[in-house]
Design a protein around this motif. Structure first.
Motif, mmCIF file in Angstrom:
data_model
loop_
_atom_site.group_PDB
_atom_site.id
_atom_site.type_symbol
_atom_site.label_atom_id
_atom_site.label_comp_id
_atom_site.label_asym_id
_atom_site.label_seq_id
_atom_site.Cartn_x
_atom_site.Cartn_y
_atom_site.Cartn_z
ATOM 1 N N LEU A 126 33.052 38.982 37.932
ATOM 2 C CA LEU A 126 33.774 37.770 37.512
ATOM 3 C C LEU A 126 34.835 38.095 36.471
ATOM 4 O O LEU A 126 35.971 37.620 36.551
ATOM 5 C CB LEU A 126 32.783 36.753 36.928
ATOM 6 N N ALA A 127 34.457 38.904 35.484
ATOM 7 C CA ALA A 127 35.389 39.224 34.403
ATOM 8 C C ALA A 127 36.635 39.917 34.939
ATOM 9 O O ALA A 127 37.770 39.568 34.581
ATOM 10 C CB ALA A 127 34.694 40.093 33.369
ATOM 11 N N ILE A 128 36.451 40.908 35.812
ATOM 12 C CA ILE A 128 37.588 41.649 36.355
ATOM 13 C C ILE A 128 38.497 40.730 37.164
ATOM 14 O O ILE A 128 39.733 40.809 37.082
ATOM 15 C CB ILE A 128 37.093 42.837 37.200
ATOM 16 N N ASN A 129 37.905 39.841 37.936
ATOM 17 C CA ASN A 129 38.721 38.935 38.757
ATOM 18 C C ASN A 129 39.428 37.870 37.923
ATOM 19 O O ASN A 129 40.548 37.467 38.258
ATOM 20 C CB ASN A 129 37.855 38.286 39.838
ATOM 21 N N ILE A 130 38.824 37.419 36.850
ATOM 22 C CA ILE A 130 39.490 36.443 35.975
ATOM 23 C C ILE A 130 40.709 37.078 35.302
ATOM 24 O O ILE A 130 41.719 36.420 35.054
ATOM 25 C CB ILE A 130 38.500 35.901 34.918
ATOM 26 N N ILE A 131 40.646 38.386 35.043
ATOM 27 C CA ILE A 131 41.767 39.085 34.411
ATOM 28 C C ILE A 131 42.969 39.164 35.343
ATOM 29 O O ILE A 131 44.107 38.964 34.929
ATOM 30 C CB ILE A 131 41.331 40.500 33.989
ATOM 31 N N PHE A 132 42.739 39.444 36.621
ATOM 32 C CA PHE A 132 43.842 39.732 37.547
ATOM 33 C C PHE A 132 44.110 38.651 38.595
ATOM 34 O O PHE A 132 45.068 38.768 39.357
ATOM 35 C CB PHE A 132 43.575 41.058 38.272
ATOM 36 N N ARG A 133 43.328 37.607 38.640
ATOM 37 C CA ARG A 133 43.512 36.577 39.658
ATOM 38 C C ARG A 133 43.501 35.187 39.022
ATOM 39 O O ARG A 133 42.730 34.960 38.089
ATOM 40 C CB ARG A 133 42.405 36.670 40.728
ATOM 41 N N PRO A 134 44.332 34.299 39.549
ATOM 42 C CA PRO A 134 45.348 34.513 40.579
ATOM 43 C C PRO A 134 46.576 35.240 40.028
ATOM 44 O O PRO A 134 46.846 35.199 38.831
ATOM 45 C CB PRO A 134 45.703 33.100 41.026
ATOM 46 N N LEU A 135 47.298 35.882 40.933
ATOM 47 C CA LEU A 135 48.482 36.633 40.529
ATOM 48 C C LEU A 135 49.563 35.725 39.968
ATOM 49 O O LEU A 135 50.163 36.005 38.939
ATOM 50 C CB LEU A 135 49.041 37.408 41.723
ATOM 51 N N ARG A 136 49.819 34.654 40.666
ATOM 52 C CA ARG A 136 50.870 33.721 40.243
ATOM 53 C C ARG A 136 50.246 32.414 39.768
ATOM 54 O O ARG A 136 49.159 32.041 40.221
ATOM 55 C CB ARG A 136 51.842 33.461 41.396
ATOM 56 N N PRO A 137 50.920 31.707 38.858
ATOM 57 C CA PRO A 137 50.347 30.471 38.308
ATOM 58 C C PRO A 137 50.054 29.429 39.392
ATOM 59 O O PRO A 137 50.840 29.236 40.313
ATOM 60 C CB PRO A 137 51.446 29.969 37.356
ATOM 61 N N ILE A 138 48.908 28.807 39.262
ATOM 62 C CA ILE A 138 48.523 27.708 40.157
ATOM 63 C C ILE A 138 48.369 26.450 39.306
ATOM 64 O O ILE A 138 47.598 26.441 38.342
ATOM 65 C CB ILE A 138 47.206 28.027 40.892
ATOM 66 N N LYS A 139 49.101 25.423 39.666
ATOM 67 C CA LYS A 139 49.056 24.171 38.903
ATOM 68 C C LYS A 139 47.902 23.309 39.389
ATOM 69 O O LYS A 139 47.769 23.019 40.572
ATOM 70 C CB LYS A 139 50.371 23.404 39.052
ATOM 71 N N ILE A 140 47.053 22.911 38.449
ATOM 72 C CA ILE A 140 45.978 21.956 38.738
ATOM 73 C C ILE A 140 46.088 20.857 37.692
ATOM 74 O O ILE A 140 45.631 20.996 36.558
ATOM 75 C CB ILE A 140 44.595 22.627 38.689
ATOM 76 N N GLY A 141 46.738 19.765 38.092
ATOM 77 C CA GLY A 141 46.997 18.684 37.142
ATOM 78 C C GLY A 141 47.878 19.188 36.019
ATOM 79 O O GLY A 141 48.903 19.849 36.247
ATOM 80 N N PRO A 142 47.476 18.982 34.769
ATOM 81 C CA PRO A 142 48.293 19.436 33.631
ATOM 82 C C PRO A 142 48.076 20.909 33.286
ATOM 83 O O PRO A 142 48.743 21.444 32.410
ATOM 84 C CB PRO A 142 47.803 18.542 32.478
ATOM 85 N N TRP A 143 47.141 21.563 33.990
ATOM 86 C CA TRP A 143 46.811 22.947 33.656
ATOM 87 C C TRP A 143 47.477 23.931 34.615
ATOM 88 O O TRP A 143 47.727 23.626 35.783
ATOM 89 C CB TRP A 143 45.296 23.156 33.700
ATOM 90 N N SER A 144 47.722 25.101 34.107
ATOM 91 C CA SER A 144 48.266 26.189 34.918
ATOM 92 C C SER A 144 47.300 27.362 34.833
ATOM 93 O O SER A 144 46.964 27.823 33.736
ATOM 94 C CB SER A 144 49.648 26.616 34.402
ATOM 95 N N ILE A 145 46.826 27.819 35.975
ATOM 96 C CA ILE A 145 45.825 28.883 36.018
ATOM 97 C C ILE A 145 46.460 30.169 36.541
ATOM 98 O O ILE A 145 47.127 30.164 37.576
ATOM 99 C CB ILE A 145 44.642 28.483 36.929
ATOM 100 N N GLN A 146 46.259 31.247 35.799
ATOM 101 C CA GLN A 146 46.760 32.564 36.198
ATOM 102 C C GLN A 146 45.906 33.626 35.533
ATOM 103 O O GLN A 146 45.288 33.383 34.492
ATOM 104 C CB GLN A 146 48.228 32.740 35.785
#
Length: 387
Positions: free
Chosen positions: A211-231
């Motif tokens: 989980l830790a390794i994947n949270i560091i590198f994924r997702p590659l590009r920002p994904i918008k979920i409502g007011p949040w941006s996940i990358q």
């Protein structure tokens, strides 16, 4: 609580095993350990150079950033007060006795001619070297050789550029382990069977690292979920990482000393030697040296011998003008600035390769090492509970 501590411990140990010790500790070949990154320094360096260093520019760009006029001035300022010494060194190679007994007027004329023509000939020479530098120096080879010989620098590249991510991996084991611990507690409460503790120990060790390794590198590009941006965590810090990574490159790997060493000893060293020999012949013509006159004074073929000596002395002392600390520091900052801009503008796919090789090469090894430790801890829990 035990699951949280276990998650933290397995992740902490995984990071330690990745980077330390830098040299093998134990009894070779099997009883001991060397950090995965330094153990595979050559391969890791090649991956890092191929996937990141080679994409952030070439040596001609770096030389242009510094300026051929600045490089020329540095060489001339170094050589000018040493003209007599350098000419004497050239002549001593094949004509030591003749030169020692030569009239002073001849020597002074030679010194004067070299000093007079030096700025112009060096300006042309530096310009031509810069124009051909990417044919004379393989930057990937240069970086790989340096990192293979100094695995501690390779460690620093990963540790400094990914320090926040590595810290996250360690402490995420605590949080994820605690979460899995509650699930383990529930399962144990509903079905207190012997297999539960080892199974969850294995699961905690596996899942926390994965989980830790994947949270560091994924997702590659920002994904918008409502007011949040996940990358991926690492990808969000591109400008910050660019600063630390470019500093190591500019101060440790892509330096004047490293470039000259590769030019003189690398796979393309013959290209530099051929260029210098050709350039020396041109320089002697520019100096207005009459071959017949030289041969009369020093013997048949003397001019060719002097040219060969000049080339040898030039190659032997090529690094000396660039050992000035003030010059090196100023030029290093210029190179660092260019590299920082380049790294800041890499695509997410290219940028992740700065840190990814440290994990990707043996990612599953680390994950299963964590799993194995978790499994053993699960059996230990079982033993203490039922003992």
């Amino acid at each position: 609580l035990m699951a949280a501590v276990l998650g933290w411990a397995t992740n902490w140990l995984a990071i330690k095993l990745t980077f330390w010790p830098v040299t093998f500790k134990g009894i070779k070949p099997w009883l001991g350990w060397q950090g995965i990154v330094p153990k595979k320094a050559g391969k890791m360096a090649r991956i890092s150079a191929d996937k990141s260093v080679s994409r952030i520019g070439n040596l001609q760009e770096l030389a242009d950033k510094i300026g051929t006029d600045v490089i020329t001035d540095q060489i001339v300022n170094y050589a000018d007060p040493r003209i007599e010494e350098l000419v004497d060194e050239v002549m001593a190679e094949d004509f030591a006795e003749i030169w020692q007994n030569a009239p002073d007027v001849i020597k002074q004329q030679a010194y004067h001619t070299v000093r007079q023509h030096l700025p112009y000939t060096m300006e042309d020479t530096v310009f031509e070297v810069v124009e051909q530098i990417d044919e004379m120096v393989d930057m990937t080879e240069m970086v790989v050789d340096a990192l293979t010989q100094r695995p501690e620098v390779l460690n620093r590249m990963f540790l400094e550029s990914g320090q926040k991510e590595l810290r996250f991996i360690v402490y995420s084991g605590l949080y994820f382990g605690a979460a899995f611990g509650f699930v383990q507690l529930l399962v144990w409460y509903l079905s207190p069977q012997a297999w539960v503790l080892p199974a969850f120990g294995f699961l905690v060790g596996f899942a926390t690292n994965w989980l830790a390794i994947n949270i560091i590198f994924r997702p590659l590009r920002p994904i918008k979920i409502g007011p949040w941006s996940i990358q991926g965590m690492f990808l969000r810090r591109q400008k910050e990482v660019a600063a630390s990574y470019s500093h190591i490159l500019a101060s440790e790997l892509i330096t004047a000393k490293q470039i000259l060493n590769t030019m003189l000893n690398g796979s393309h060293a013959d290209a530099l030697e051929s260029f210098i020999q050709l350039r020396v012949k041109e320089v002697l013509k520019e100096f207005g040296v009459e071959e017949s006159l030289v041969n009369t004074f020093l013997g048949e073929g003397a001019l060719d011998k002097i040219g060969a000596s000049m080339a040898r002395v030039y190659l032997r002392r090529a690094a000396e003008p660039f050992e000035d600390e003030a010059f090196v520091e100023t030029r290093s900052k210029q190179v660092e600035e260019l590299l920082r801009d380049k790294i800041s503008n890499l695509s997410p796919e290219e940028f992740q390769e700065i840190l990814r090789p440290a994990f990707q090469e043996d990612e599953w090894t680390l994950i299963f090492v964590g799993s194995g430790i978790g499994l053993l801890a699960g059996f230990a829990q079982l033993f203490f509970i039922f003992s």
